[in-house]
Design an enzyme around this catalytic site. Structure first.
Site, PDB file in Angstrom:
ATOM      1  CB  SER A 174      -0.902   0.044   1.241  1.00 45.05           C
ATOM      2  OG  SER A 174      -1.965  -0.825   1.081  1.00 45.05           O
ATOM      3  CB  ALA A 201      -2.767  -2.131  10.690  1.00 52.19           C
ATOM      4  N   PRO A 202      -0.907  -2.561   7.994  1.00 50.68           N
ATOM      5  CG  PRO A 202       0.533  -3.953   6.770  1.00 50.68           C
ATOM      6  CD  PRO A 202      -0.859  -3.368   6.760  1.00 50.68           C
ATOM      7  N   GLY A 203       1.002  -0.512   8.031  1.00 57.53           N
ATOM      8  CA  GLY A 203       1.810   0.689   8.264  1.00 57.53           C
ATOM      9  C   GLY A 203       2.542   1.262   7.055  1.00 57.53           C
ATOM     10  CE  LYS A 289     -10.007  -0.698  -0.136  1.00 58.75           C
ATOM     11  NZ  LYS A 289      -8.647  -0.500  -0.616  1.00 58.75           N
TER      12      LYS A 289
END
Ligand SMILES: C[S@@+](CC[C@H](N)C(=O)[O-])C[C@H]1O[C@@H](n2cnc3c(N)ncnc32)[C@H](O)[C@@H]1O
Length: 336
Positions: A174, A201-203, A289
């Site tokens: 991401s 998350a996860p960051g 999304k």
């Protein structure tokens, strides 16, 4: 001269691009994998368009096997008339299963250049690699079921490649999306910026800010998997396990509010309303999304709202690194 433009998009989003074009008054033709032909399209930079060959001509598939000097002459005709440095941008659908397609276009491009070198070595000598940045004109190529499309334009008319480089320390892919958003906005985080990262998350996004020295509040019930603090110099992070849709930060206006929460366009609209109407962040990046069926219809209310209510710079785009999602970017001054 052809009146057809070839608009490129992520494969699978052709009907979304058609719906968007129809809304702007254009009449799209029959789409193929990763592209839509259209005559006289109005406007540019829609959500689903990733590139455009303006006034494109087409070489039929039969004329490509084998490629003749005459075909090459035709493709290069826009270039050979002038004497400026030029380059080739070959567009292929960027998904793994279409690698073969990409290989074919690479082969066609190499063949074209070989034939040009034989027929017109002086013009061939003006060819520059796409990365060199020295070309003044660009021969754009796109291979579709209908054949090889080509069009010449000036270098400034071709969007840059938005393929970002992965940082091996980033906890998720991401990361590439937020890096692409910075490039598209032409606005980058600075040391000391206050950032709220919803759905952190996860960051990956948090890391992109931390490594630039920002102070990040990362909101997510999930676990952050950030690299050791040495990787982000003087940045600071606070992790809160809260609901990002309702979280209310303390303090004044934030430098950045970013959200990557797996939310649908309706929820994103609510979130953006809350953040925009309060003028609570200098910059907003919100990923959402989009549904499989009728993605354009699903985002239309959001687009209408944003156009009416935002007096700031606004870009809504399916990023190169977005998959079944789009990203809203708002920045610049509120001119009301
Ligand atoms: C696509 S991931 C985010 C990836 C992240 N941007 C990165 O770069 O690593 C989506 C995250 O949103 C979080 N999430 C979904 N709904 C949320 C909510 N209402 N509040 C906070 N986090 C939420 C999920 O727990 C998940 O970690």
């Amino acid at each position: 001269m052809s009146e057809t433009d070839i608009l490129l998009c992520r494969p699978g989003f052709e009907s979304a691009l058609c719906a968007e074009l129809r809304e702007s008054g254009a009449m799209p033709g029959t789409p193929g994998l990763g592209y839509v032909p259209v005559e006289h399209p109005a406007g540019r930079d829609g959500v689903f368009e990733s590139g455009r060959l303006v006034k494109a001509e087409c070489i039929q598939p039969d004329a490509l096997k084998p490629m003749t000097a005459e075909t090459a002459r035709q493709v290069f005709s826009g270039i050979v008339a002038r004497s400026k440095p030029w380059t080739i941008r070959a567009w292929t659908p960027e998904v793994v299963k279409h690698e073969e397609h990409a290989r074919r276009l690479k082969g066609i491009t190499a063949n074209l250049l070989r034939l040009l070198a034989k027929a017109d070595p002086l013009r061939a000598a003006l060819h520059r690699e796409p990365e060199s940045g020295k070309a003044e004109q660009v021969l754009q190529l796109a291979l579709t079921g209908q054949g090889l499309w080509y069009a010449v334009c000036s270098a400034g008319q071709v969007p840059p490649a938005f393929r970002m480089k992965m940082d091996s320390q980033a906890p998720s892919r991401s990361y590439l999306k937020i890096e692409e958003a910075f490039v598209r906005m032409g606005d980058y985080p600075k040391a000391g910026d206050r950032v709220l990262d919803l759905g952190a998350a996860p960051g990956g996004w948090t890391y992109a800010f931390l490594k630039r020295g920002c102070r990040v509040t990362a909101v997510d019930h999930g676990t952050l998997k950030l690299p050791p603090a040495t990787a982000w110099k003087q940045g600071r992070v606070t992790h809160l396990r809260e609901n990002g849709l309702t979280y209310e930060p303390q303090g004044g206006r934030l430098d950045w509010m970013v959200s990557d929460m797996l939310i649908a366009p309706g929820e994103a609209l609510g979130l953006l309303r809350r953040w925009l109407e309060g003028g609570r962040a200098h910059r907003i990046v919100c990923n959402m999304k989009i549904p499989q069926r009728e993605p354009y219809a699903a985002i239309r209310p959001l687009l209408q709202y944003l156009k009416k209510h935002t007096h700031r710079r606004l870009l809504v785009k399916q990023l190169y690194h977005d998959r079944r999602e789009i990203t809203v970017m708002v920045w610049g001054k509120d001119e009301r």
